[in-house]
Design a protein around this motif. Structure first.
Motif, mmCIF file in Angstrom:
data_model
loop_
_atom_site.group_PDB
_atom_site.id
_atom_site.type_symbol
_atom_site.label_atom_id
_atom_site.label_comp_id
_atom_site.label_asym_id
_atom_site.label_seq_id
_atom_site.Cartn_x
_atom_site.Cartn_y
_atom_site.Cartn_z
ATOM 1 N N LYS A 81 0.636 -1.118 0.243
ATOM 2 C CA LYS A 81 -0.521 0.284 0.011
ATOM 3 C C LYS A 81 0.625 1.292 0.079
ATOM 4 O O LYS A 81 0.790 2.089 -0.637
ATOM 5 N N LYS A 82 1.944 1.365 0.685
ATOM 6 C CA LYS A 82 2.500 2.242 0.362
ATOM 7 C C LYS A 82 4.020 2.549 -0.746
ATOM 8 O O LYS A 82 3.590 3.726 -0.718
ATOM 9 N N ARG A 83 4.086 1.944 -0.840
ATOM 10 C CA ARG A 83 4.917 1.962 -2.531
ATOM 11 C C ARG A 83 3.549 2.292 -3.232
ATOM 12 O O ARG A 83 4.623 3.222 -4.537
ATOM 13 N N ILE A 84 2.542 2.042 -3.338
ATOM 14 C CA ILE A 84 1.509 2.064 -4.242
ATOM 15 C C ILE A 84 0.642 3.824 -4.577
ATOM 16 O O ILE A 84 0.621 4.169 -5.040
ATOM 17 N N ALA A 85 1.168 4.066 -3.054
ATOM 18 C CA ALA A 85 0.383 5.530 -2.510
ATOM 19 C C ALA A 85 0.928 6.774 -3.462
ATOM 20 O O ALA A 85 0.656 7.444 -3.596
ATOM 21 N N ASN A 86 2.267 6.283 -3.931
ATOM 22 C CA ASN A 86 2.555 8.094 -4.780
ATOM 23 C C ASN A 86 2.183 7.785 -5.803
ATOM 24 O O ASN A 86 1.992 9.184 -6.657
ATOM 25 N N GLU A 87 1.999 6.570 -7.113
ATOM 26 C CA GLU A 87 0.905 6.284 -7.802
ATOM 27 C C GLU A 87 -0.015 5.848 -7.796
ATOM 28 O O GLU A 87 0.456 4.195 -8.523
ATOM 29 N N PRO A 88 -1.126 6.474 -7.665
ATOM 30 C CA PRO A 88 -2.286 5.231 -7.000
ATOM 31 C C PRO A 88 -2.967 4.622 -8.575
ATOM 32 O O PRO A 88 -3.518 3.140 -8.519
ATOM 33 N N GLN A 89 -2.679 5.518 -9.880
ATOM 34 C CA GLN A 89 -3.478 4.683 -10.693
ATOM 35 C C GLN A 89 -2.602 3.843 -11.424
ATOM 36 O O GLN A 89 -2.742 3.624 -12.803
ATOM 37 N N GLN A 90 -1.800 2.983 -11.280
ATOM 38 C CA GLN A 90 -0.360 2.676 -11.510
ATOM 39 C C GLN A 90 -1.342 0.888 -12.120
ATOM 40 O O GLN A 90 -1.610 0.930 -11.233
ATOM 41 N N VAL A 91 -1.265 0.810 -13.191
ATOM 42 C CA VAL A 91 -2.000 -1.075 -13.587
ATOM 43 C C VAL A 91 -0.694 -1.819 -13.689
ATOM 44 O O VAL A 91 -1.142 -3.077 -13.690
ATOM 45 N N LEU A 92 0.287 -1.082 -14.232
ATOM 46 C CA LEU A 92 1.546 -2.581 -14.827
ATOM 47 C C LEU A 92 2.699 -1.987 -13.676
ATOM 48 O O LEU A 92 2.882 -0.568 -13.822
ATOM 49 N N ARG A 93 3.577 -3.040 -13.265
ATOM 50 C CA ARG A 93 4.895 -2.317 -13.326
ATOM 51 C C ARG A 93 5.865 -3.426 -13.720
ATOM 52 O O ARG A 93 5.790 -4.939 -13.262
ATOM 53 N N TYR A 94 7.084 -2.739 -14.560
ATOM 54 C CA TYR A 94 7.753 -3.620 -15.128
ATOM 55 C C TYR A 94 9.085 -3.387 -14.471
ATOM 56 O O TYR A 94 9.755 -1.979 -14.410
ATOM 57 N N CYS A 95 10.186 -4.593 -13.989
ATOM 58 C CA CYS A 95 11.491 -4.574 -13.679
ATOM 59 C C CYS A 95 12.474 -5.897 -14.152
ATOM 60 O O CYS A 95 11.774 -6.410 -12.978
ATOM 61 N N LYS A 96 12.392 -5.674 -15.064
ATOM 62 C CA LYS A 96 12.940 -7.203 -15.863
ATOM 63 C C LYS A 96 13.874 -7.337 -14.694
ATOM 64 O O LYS A 96 15.041 -7.110 -14.607
ATOM 65 N N GLU A 97 13.647 -8.540 -14.745
ATOM 66 C CA GLU A 97 15.105 -9.581 -13.727
ATOM 67 C C GLU A 97 14.434 -9.003 -12.588
ATOM 68 O O GLU A 97 15.394 -9.362 -11.456
#
Length: 358
Positions: A258-274
Motif C-alpha cells: 500500500k505504501k509503495r503504490i500510494a505515490n502513483e495510485p493509478q498504476q496498472v502495471l509494474r515492469y522490472c525485468k529480473e
C-alpha cells in the motif's frame, strides 16, 4: 518506436510504471508496436499464432480473452529487436479460484529488426493516409476470429465470409450481429457485443519516482486482542505463536504494498525485468514453482499486473466478478529464439488475504 517500448532495467532494477491513456485506433495497430490493454491483440508475428487449445482456460475450457500486451525489446539480442508479451484471461468469474493461475495465459513473441512483416525503419508518428485495419485477416493471410481477434479457422457455414476461433464465439456473434448480416438485413452494432472485449487503452510508461525521504513503516507486531481471545480456546501456545507470526508478516507485506503504490495510485502495471514483484500478501509467493523455459534457461520475473486495472475493465457484477491481487509474469532469462512462434511463458496469480483491500 523506442519511446513506446518498456525500457530495460537490468543494471539498477529500475521500476517502470504503466498507466492507461486514450489513443486513436491506428496507434494501437501491430505496425505501431503498441503496449495496450483490451480490444483485440495487435499481433507481432503475423504467422504461428497461438492455437485455440493453447488459449483455452484450463478450468472451464472456454477461450480466454485478450487482456494486455507489453512491447519490451531486449537490446543486446538482435533476435529481440521487436519483442512483445501477450496476456490473456478467462472471463468466467467462477474460474478465479483463490491463488489459482489456471485462468491466465501469457505468450512471448519476438522478431529481429529485419523480418518479413515490418519495415526496417521505425514507423511514422503521423497518422497514415490509408489505414490497413482489417480485424479479420492478417497481412500473412491468416484469418482471425471476428469476435476476439485470435486465430479463427471456423467459418460461418452459410456465408463463409466470417471466421471464428470457436463455436462459443460464433454463437455470440450470430446472436448479436451476424444473423442479420447473413439474412442481408441491416447490421447494427451491439453494445453487448462490444462489451465482450475489454475496453481498449494505450499503456504508457514512466519510471517510478519514490519520495526523497525513505520513512520507516511502523508495523504492528501483535494480533487484535479480541481475535486472540477467540482463537485461544483449544489451541496450543505454539499454534498461537505460528498464527500470530504469519498474520504479522502478512500485514507487513500488505502495508509495504500500500505504501509503495500510494505515490502513483493509478498504476496498472509494474515492469522490472529480473527484479522482484511487489506482493500483496505473504501467502502464496512462488518458491520453486516457477518452471524453467523448455530451452533450459531459468524464468525470471519481468512485470506484474496491478489490481487497479480491474477498475478499467468493466467487469463488476452484482453476483461475481473476475478478480486478482496481483499477477506476476515470468519469462525466459535468455529470451530464447523461437523464430516467429508465440512461446508460452509462466504466470503467477496472488490474491489478497483475509479482508485486505487496496
Amino acid at each position: 518506436m523506442a519511446a513506446k517500448a518498456v525500457k530495460e532495467t537490468k543494471t539498477n532494477r529500475e521500476v517502470v510504471l504503466g498507466f492507461l491513456e486514450e489513443a486513436e485506433s491506428w496507434q494501437l495497430l501491430s505496425n505501431q508496436f503498441p503496449s495496450k490493454v483490451g480490444g483485440r491483440p495487435a499481433w507481432l508475428s503475423q504467422v504461428d499464432l497461438p492455437t485455440v487449445s493453447e488459449l483455452q482456460c484450463e478450468k472451464c475450457k472456454l477461450p480466454t480473452v485478450f487482456l494486455l500486451q507489453v512491447y519490451a525489446p531486449v537490446t543486446e539480442y538482435d533476435r529481440c529487436f521487436h519483442r512483445t508479451l501477450f496476456v490473456f484471461c478467462c472471463k468466467t468469474p467462477a474460474c478465479y479460484s483463490r491463488n489459482d493461475n489456471k485462468c491466465f495465459k501469457v505468450f512471448r513473441c519476438q522478431l529481429p529488426r529485419k523480418n518479413d512483416f515490418y519495415p526496417f525503419d521505425p514507423p511514422s508518428d503521423e497518422k497514415p493516409d490509408q489505414l490497413m485495419d482489417d480485424n479479420q485477416v492478417l497481412s500473412s493471410g491468416l484469418k482471425l476470429c471476428r469476435l476476439c481477434g485470435c486465430l479463427g479457422q471456423k467459418a460461418c457455414s452459410r456465408c463463409h465470409c466470417v471466421t471464428y476461433c470457436s463455436k462459443e464465439h460464433q454463437t455470440i456473434d450470430w446472436k448479436h450481429r451476424h444473423k442479420k448480416e447473413c439474412s442481408n438485413e441491416a447490421s447494427q452494432s451491439s453494445e453487448e457485443l462490444n462489451s465482450f472485449l475489454f475496453p481498449e487503452w494505450e499503456l504508457v510508461t514512466e519510471p517510478e519516482e519514490l519520495p526523497a525521504k525513505d520513512e520507516k513503516l511502523h508495523e504492528s507486531h501483535s494480533l487484535d486482542q479480541e481475535s486472540m481471545t477467540c482463537v485461544n480456546n483449544g489451541l496450543e501456545n505454539s499454534e498461537l505463536e505460528s498464527m500470530a507470526l504469519h498474520e504479522t508478516q502478512d500485514t507487513k507485506v500488505f502495508q509495504k504494498f500500500k505504501k509503495r503504490i500510494a505515490n502513483e495510485p493509478q498504476q496498472v502495471l509494474r515492469y522490472c525485468k529480473e527484479g522482484s514483484p511487489l506482493w500483496v500478501s505473504a501467502e502464496h509467493e512462488p518458491r520453486d514453482e516457477v518452471p524453467e523455459c523448455p530451452c533450459g534457461a531459468k524464468r525470471l520475473f519481468e512485470f506484474q499486473i496491478m489490481p487497479q486495472l480491474l477498475n478499467h475493465l468493466k467487469v463488476d457484477r452484482t453476483d461475481a466478478s473476475i478478480d486478482w491481487g496481483t499477477v506476476a509474469i515470468y519469462t525466459c532469462a535468455d529470451s530464447c529464439d523461437q523464430g516467429t512462434k508465440y512461446s508460452a511463458e509462466f504466470i503467477w496469480k496472488q490474491d489478497f488475504s483475509g479482508e485486505q483491500a487496496v
